[in-house]
Design an enzyme around this catalytic site. Structure first.
Site, short mmCIF file in Angstrom:
data_model
loop_
_atom_site.label_atom_id
_atom_site.label_comp_id
_atom_site.label_asym_id
_atom_site.label_seq_id
_atom_site.Cartn_x
_atom_site.Cartn_y
_atom_site.Cartn_z
N CYS A 121 0.91 -1.28 -0.01
CA CYS A 121 -0.13 0.17 0.02
C CYS A 121 1.09 1.26 -0.17
O CYS A 121 0.51 2.25 -0.84
CB CYS A 121 -1.08 -0.03 1.28
SG CYS A 121 -1.85 1.25 1.18
N CYS A 122 1.70 1.45 0.88
CA CYS A 122 3.00 2.30 0.74
C CYS A 122 3.45 2.56 -0.42
O CYS A 122 3.67 3.62 -0.79
CB CYS A 122 3.78 2.18 1.91
SG CYS A 122 3.28 2.56 3.63
N CYS A 203 -0.78 8.45 6.96
CA CYS A 203 -1.95 8.16 6.61
C CYS A 203 -2.93 8.19 7.68
O CYS A 203 -2.36 7.55 8.71
CB CYS A 203 -2.04 7.00 5.44
SG CYS A 203 -1.28 7.24 3.98
N CYS A 206 -3.23 4.35 9.51
CA CYS A 206 -1.99 4.25 10.23
C CYS A 206 -1.27 5.08 11.21
O CYS A 206 -0.19 4.84 11.56
CB CYS A 206 -0.91 3.89 8.86
SG CYS A 206 -1.37 2.83 7.59
N CYS A 231 8.15 3.19 5.78
CA CYS A 231 7.16 3.00 4.62
C CYS A 231 8.24 2.67 3.59
O CYS A 231 7.47 2.27 2.50
CB CYS A 231 6.45 4.20 4.70
SG CYS A 231 7.20 5.61 4.19
#
Length: 249
Positions: A121-122, A203, A206, A231
């Site tokens: 996702c990162c 984010c 997170c 990340c």
């Protein structure tokens, strides 16, 4: 009580650290004319660097990653920077199709399921947009400080990233008290989430508030082992490539 009330203190050596930071930024801009950018996370440290760039007329571009999952308070800082300083902020967003595919395949809460999925996702939301920000640039400026975590305890003022670019960490030796003393003294805009015990803001899914005694970055990816808590933006061994880990045929 605000973060300024809690943390702003002028400590011994602050003026010297500030002067050195300004010199580091000026030298970096001179060594990489027109090819250097501040990669701002819009956190407290990065807001100081942006303020210094504007206040001292240092020719360094300012860019940020709008991941699509930031708190609205964070996104609002982009407009506040442009209004306050008259600087244009370069905004880099993830490729929409890649985000849609990842979420459709792995779900909206994939980051909680495994470190691999969280890093994937990162990769989509941060690393790929960062690669576009840094394309055709020789150097970038960050707000990394040694005090932020054990992983960052040896951060230098200048290092080389995995693509051979100069990475300038102009606040490497600043303390948390220094950060808030500068913000208070110079009325620097900052994310109001810092007033809610969030020293490190990423984010929204997170990031959480930290408790008294926890590390600065304890609120980031709090469900993971401490060693995994990056990340990839500042890990020289990782490539800014998009991964579809967990993708189904």
């Amino acid at each position: 009580m605000s973060a300024i009330d809690l943390y702003a203190r002028k400590t011994a050596g602050f003026d010297e650290r500030l002067g050195h930071t300004i010199e580091v930024l000026r030298r970096a801009a001179a060594e990489h004319p027109g090819r250097i950018v501040q990669a701002t996370s819009l956190g407290a440290e990065d807001m100081i660097i942006t303020d210094l760039i504007a206040r001292h007329g240092i020719p360094i571009a300012v860019g940020t990653l709008e991941t699509g999952m930031l708190h609205p308070q964070t996104v609002a800082l982009i407009g506040r920077i442009e209004e306050r300083y008259g600087l244009e902020v370069e905004v880099y967003k993830p490729v929409a199709e890649q985000v849609v595919h990842f979420v459709k395949t792995n779900g909206e809460k994939a980051m909680y399921e495994s470190i691999d999925l969280r890093k994937a996702c990162c990769g989509i939301r941060k690393l790929e947009p960062l690669s576009r920000m840094l394309a055709n640039r020789d150097a970038w400026v960050t707000g990394l400080r040694r005090e932020q975590s054990n992983n960052r305890g040896v951060v230098g003022f200048s290092e080389t990233d995995d693509k051979g670019r100069a990475k300038i960490n102009a606040l490497a030796d600043w303390t948390w008290n220094d950060v808030w003393h500068y913000i208070a003294t110079n009325d620097v805009p900052y994310n109001p989430l810092h007033d809610e015990f969030m020293p490190s803001i990423g984010c929204a899914p997170c990031t959480r508030a930290i408790a008294v005694g926890e590390d600065f970055r304890a609120g980031r990816w709090w469900w993971e082992d401490e060693k995994a808590k990056e990340c990839g933006l500042h890990a020289t061994h990782e490539e800014p490539a998009v991964s579809m880990i967990g993708a189904k045929a």
